[in-house]
Structure formats: structure tokens, C-alpha cells
Design a protein around this motif. Sequence first.
Motif, short mmCIF file in Angstrom:
data_model
loop_
_atom_site.label_atom_id
_atom_site.label_comp_id
_atom_site.label_asym_id
_atom_site.label_seq_id
_atom_site.Cartn_x
_atom_site.Cartn_y
_atom_site.Cartn_z
N LEU A 69 0.73 -1.21 0.01
CA LEU A 69 0.06 -0.06 -0.07
C LEU A 69 0.83 1.30 -0.10
CD1 LEU A 69 -2.83 -1.24 2.49
CD2 LEU A 69 -2.73 -1.33 -0.01
N LEU A 70 0.71 2.23 -0.78
CA LEU A 70 1.43 3.58 -1.06
C LEU A 70 0.76 4.72 -0.87
CD1 LEU A 70 2.60 2.39 -4.80
CD2 LEU A 70 3.72 1.84 -2.45
N GLN A 71 -0.65 4.72 -0.29
CA GLN A 71 -1.26 5.87 -0.14
C GLN A 71 -2.65 5.58 0.47
OE1 GLN A 71 -0.88 9.15 -2.77
NE2 GLN A 71 -2.25 10.53 -1.93
N VAL A 72 -3.06 6.29 1.32
CA VAL A 72 -4.36 6.37 1.87
C VAL A 72 -4.98 7.68 2.22
CG1 VAL A 72 -3.80 5.90 4.36
CG2 VAL A 72 -5.89 4.79 3.44
N ARG A 73 -6.42 7.80 1.96
CA ARG A 73 -6.97 8.97 2.59
C ARG A 73 -8.28 8.49 2.41
NH1 ARG A 73 -4.97 11.06 -2.52
NH2 ARG A 73 -6.73 11.21 -3.95
N ARG A 74 -9.19 9.61 3.39
CA ARG A 74 -10.61 9.58 3.09
C ARG A 74 -10.93 9.80 1.74
NH1 ARG A 74 -10.51 11.62 8.35
NH2 ARG A 74 -12.03 10.67 9.65
N ALA A 75 -12.03 9.39 1.14
CA ALA A 75 -12.34 9.22 -0.16
C ALA A 75 -12.58 10.67 -0.79
CB ALA A 75 -13.39 8.48 -0.76
N GLY A 76 -13.24 11.44 0.39
CA GLY A 76 -13.82 12.84 0.26
C GLY A 76 -14.60 13.21 -1.21
N PHE A 77 -15.76 12.27 -1.08
CA PHE A 77 -16.82 12.23 -1.92
C PHE A 77 -17.50 13.48 -2.15
CE2 PHE A 77 -17.35 7.29 -2.02
CZ PHE A 77 -16.14 7.22 -2.76
N THR A 78 -18.25 13.65 -3.20
CA THR A 78 -18.93 14.89 -3.12
C THR A 78 -20.31 14.38 -3.91
OG1 THR A 78 -18.17 15.80 -5.33
CG2 THR A 78 -17.19 16.44 -3.64
N GLY A 79 -21.42 15.35 -3.76
CA GLY A 79 -22.64 15.05 -4.45
C GLY A 79 -23.19 13.79 -4.19
N THR A 80 -23.84 12.97 -5.20
CA THR A 80 -24.39 11.85 -4.80
C THR A 80 -23.72 10.79 -3.88
OG1 THR A 80 -25.93 12.09 -6.89
CG2 THR A 80 -25.81 9.84 -5.97
N ALA A 81 -22.52 10.53 -4.13
CA ALA A 81 -21.49 9.77 -3.53
C ALA A 81 -21.61 10.05 -2.07
CB ALA A 81 -20.19 9.62 -4.06
N ALA A 82 -21.41 11.36 -1.84
CA ALA A 82 -21.39 11.83 -0.37
C ALA A 82 -22.70 11.59 0.23
CB ALA A 82 -20.91 13.49 -0.32
N VAL A 83 -23.87 11.82 -0.30
CA VAL A 83 -25.15 11.82 0.23
C VAL A 83 -25.22 10.12 0.75
CG1 VAL A 83 -27.62 11.82 0.02
CG2 VAL A 83 -26.23 13.87 -0.74
N ARG A 84 -25.17 9.31 -0.47
CA ARG A 84 -25.29 7.78 -0.20
C ARG A 84 -24.41 7.42 0.71
NH1 ARG A 84 -26.35 3.44 -3.58
NH2 ARG A 84 -26.45 1.38 -2.27
N THR A 85 -23.13 7.71 0.88
CA THR A 85 -22.16 7.31 1.88
C THR A 85 -22.80 7.62 3.26
OG1 THR A 85 -20.65 7.47 0.14
CG2 THR A 85 -20.04 7.35 2.74
N ALA A 86 -23.17 8.84 3.48
CA ALA A 86 -23.43 9.36 4.97
C ALA A 86 -24.75 8.59 5.38
CB ALA A 86 -23.76 10.81 4.79
N VAL A 87 -25.64 8.34 4.28
CA VAL A 87 -26.91 7.73 4.80
C VAL A 87 -26.61 6.35 5.06
CG1 VAL A 87 -29.35 7.15 3.89
CG2 VAL A 87 -28.68 9.41 3.55
N ARG A 96 -28.26 17.18 -9.77
CA ARG A 96 -27.74 17.46 -11.18
C ARG A 96 -28.50 16.69 -12.15
NH1 ARG A 96 -21.14 18.78 -11.41
NH2 ARG A 96 -21.63 20.97 -10.27
N PRO A 97 -28.95 17.23 -13.34
CA PRO A 97 -29.57 16.68 -14.37
C PRO A 97 -28.79 15.93 -15.29
CG PRO A 97 -29.18 18.92 -15.15
CD PRO A 97 -28.78 18.84 -13.73
N VAL A 98 -29.39 14.94 -15.96
CA VAL A 98 -28.81 14.20 -16.68
C VAL A 98 -29.18 14.42 -18.17
CG1 VAL A 98 -28.73 12.07 -15.24
CG2 VAL A 98 -30.73 12.34 -16.46
N MET A 99 -28.56 13.81 -19.16
CA MET A 99 -28.82 14.10 -20.39
C MET A 99 -30.11 13.61 -21.23
SD MET A 99 -26.20 14.47 -23.83
CE MET A 99 -25.69 12.80 -23.84
N ALA A 100 -30.98 13.96 -21.80
CA ALA A 100 -32.05 13.46 -22.44
C ALA A 100 -31.65 12.32 -23.19
CB ALA A 100 -33.03 14.50 -23.24
N ALA A 101 -32.67 11.19 -22.87
CA ALA A 101 -32.38 9.90 -23.55
C ALA A 101 -32.51 10.11 -25.21
CB ALA A 101 -33.17 8.96 -23.09
#
Length: 469
Positions: A255-273, A300-305
Motif C-alpha cells: 500500500l502506497l497511499q491512503v486517505r478519506r475518499a472525499g466524495f461529493t454530490g450523490t456519492a457523499a449523500v449515499r455514503t453518509a446515509v 444535477r440533471p442527466v442528458m435527455a435519452a
Amino acid sequence: MVSLVRPLGPDLAEGPATIGGKAHGLVLLHRLGLAVPPGFVITTAACRAYRRDGRPPEELEAEVDTALAALERRTGRTLGGDPALTVSVRSGAAVSMPGMMTTVLGLGAPPGDGPAAGRAAARERLTEAVTAVLASWDAPRARTYRALHGLDDGAGTAVVVQAMVDGDRDDRSASGVAFDRDPVDGSPGPGGDVLFRSRGDAVVSGRALPLPLSALADREPGAWADLERALGRVRDHYRDACYLEFTVESGRLWLLQVRRAGFTGTAAVRTAVDLARAGVLERAEALARVTPDDLERARRPVMAATAALWTRGTGAGPGVAAGRIATDSAAAVRLSASGPVVLVRPETSPADMAGIAAAAGVLTARGGASSHAAVVARSLGRPAVVGAADLHVEPGRVRAGERWAAEGDLLTLDGTTGRVALGVHPAVAPPADAAVRTLLSWADAVTGGAGDGVGDAERLAAARRLLGA
């Protein structure tokens, strides 16, 4: 006089402001009983002295000699000798600055003109490498990154010197990056990128198209099992999503490096919940970990199908970006003066920092979700698609499949789904997110309920204020 060099080990008690975030993480890995290559760290004080005086401190050379001699005794190898000790020389700011400063790998191979001459030459190259890392704190890309993230210009970087482990040694060797959750949507389970017979710089630079991390399980199940255990130990320590850089050398995990992932947006919400539901966090702590900006990004929106697909890659930074194509950073900065641009590159490098900052979105032909382009785009909140394998980028024009587009043509990308279309296309609301609804219900329980016309971000902000977050 205070020493400028510290051996890396479990007893090193100083914080990131002194030894840098990278060394601080390596100390944690030592304490968790995980495999870390031996080495030493030069403190941030040496960088501040270098910036003040224009040269490394006079006492640094002797201190590095002492630390290097201890490393040679521990490994049974000699820098520039036979058997040869080769080392990595890496930066380590208190706050991660991915790819912004100099890294030197594989330093110390013998030149073939005798042990004494070899060691002297290798020692001189080590001094040059350390100096280059110290100087890179003030590289334009590093200064731009700090300005964009509000980081202290005067803090300086530490320098981490470690015995090399070689991900390109043989067919049982590899380098990679691992998250314990998806960095885009926060779903649980190990994910990331791996390249066999490759060094770590090939993974994070985005020069190659990596394999999914799961390929390690198929090729080296022992190393995969060790990686899963390491992710579990680190996750339990942080009580948060985590990030690991690793090398497998002839089947053995390092192992060469470690840290908290520092997620933002959807990833931050899902992880905390998820962590609160699992009892790892209290609900109040989960609310404190998610910012109103995270909530806005999760919406944030997604591109129309209906948009016709031009190419597809890996969604690496959520959201939709539309703008004129720029095929290099200079063009991105120039074109952005008159409207949004999308930076389109074979892969990004640290030299593209100004272009990424100027762009509304980023598209690359190579690299994975842990590449420089993906990490920096997420940190800046830029939608990004990486690893669009059929994309061919030339100066002033781009091709996907058989269809060409010129610099200045319009393009829309969706950093959630990885879809890319020529032209400007509408964005639509994302599917309802259960984790967002849950987090907001917890926020309302703190405040007593949202009033009419109160937006979601303000609902969360009000709860955080009451909780003192």
C-alpha cells in the motif's frame, strides 16, 4: 536545531501540517498492520526554507544521508549499488493535490561503472529529485490548484522517499487505485482501476485505459483478498469511504497511499446515509458530513435519452455540460471567454489544470475513474467522462467512430451516465434518489419541518446550523 527528516513508522506522531498528508496516511497504514514499503519523510519545514532561501537547507543533505543509510540497512540493498535499492520520491502536501507536483520513480539503478561511483551518482540524483519536488510546490499548475481550492500557498510540501515496489516486474505485478465505494454514485463495494505490468503513474495519469479493479480478483486472488481486508480496516478506522493506492509485486500487495475518499454530490449523500443506517454514524453526524453544495450536485440533471450517442465512456464527474470543443488547455481558456467549452483530450495531465478550470466539462479518450482528469474534475464539480475508447483527438479536431468534429463545434456530455452527443441537448431531472429523500427527512426532523417554498439545500443548511456544523 529541529530535524527535517523522520523515519516512516507507526510511532511517528506528527500531523499532516508537518509531515504531509501522504506520510500521515502511511503512518496510519503501519499502525493498522498493513504492508507499506519502508522509507522516510522530509518535513514541510524544508520546503518553506527552500522557498525562503532559494535552496534546500544546508543540514538536509546530512540528514537524508543518515535516513538513507538506515533504509539501506533495512532493505539489505544499496542506492546505486548491487543489489540495488531503488526509491520513489513523491510530494506530500497537508491537503491532497493530485498530480500537481513532481514525482520521481525508480531512482537508484546502478549505472554500471562500479559500486562507489554508482552510489555517488545515485545520491546526487536523489538530491536533485528532492529539490525538484520542493520546487514543484510553486509550479503554475500547483498554484492554480491551490487558488481554486482556497489552500494556503505558504504551507509547503513534504517529500516522501520510499523503497520502490515494482508493479511492472512480471505478469503477477500490477498497480492500481481502490475505493471502497463508487466515487460517482456512492454504491458500496470495492471499485477502481488496475493495470498489470505497470507502475502507478500509468494508472493515475490516465495514459492507458485501465481494467476494472475486479480484474485483480481474477488474476491475483491472494492480493485481492489482502486488498479487501485493507479497505475494511481503513474504512473502520475513518468511519467513512476510503481511497487506497497500491502496487502488487510478484503477487504481494503493498500500500502506497491512503486517505478519506472525499466524495461529493450523490456519492457523499449515499455514503453518509448508508453509514448512519448501519449504525456507524449518528444521524446528526451524517447531516454534518453532507454540505448544501453536495445536495445541489446530487440533484444535477442527466442528458435527455433522445440525444443521439456519439461516444460513450465512464461517467466520472456527475452532471451535464454543453459547450464548444477545445482540444487543448490553451484553446479552452481562449474559447471560454465567449461561452462554455468542453475540454477534449487523449488524457489530461497536470499541465491541463488551467484548461480544466476554464472548462464546463471534460472528456478523455483514456483513463479511468481514478485518473487525474476524473479526480480533479470531481474536486472542481465539473462533469466528466473518461475512457471513451473510440475517441481520437488531434490538434483542432476529434473523431469518434467515423464521425469527425472540429474545435469550436458544440458537444454535450453526461458525467453520470458516460454518454456524449454532438450538439446541444436538453437536460432532464435525474431519477428520484432515495438517499437524498432520507437525508432531507432527517434534516426536517431536526428543524421541525420545512416551510412552504423552502428549497432542499436550505432545508439541509438549516439543520446543519442547529447542529453546529
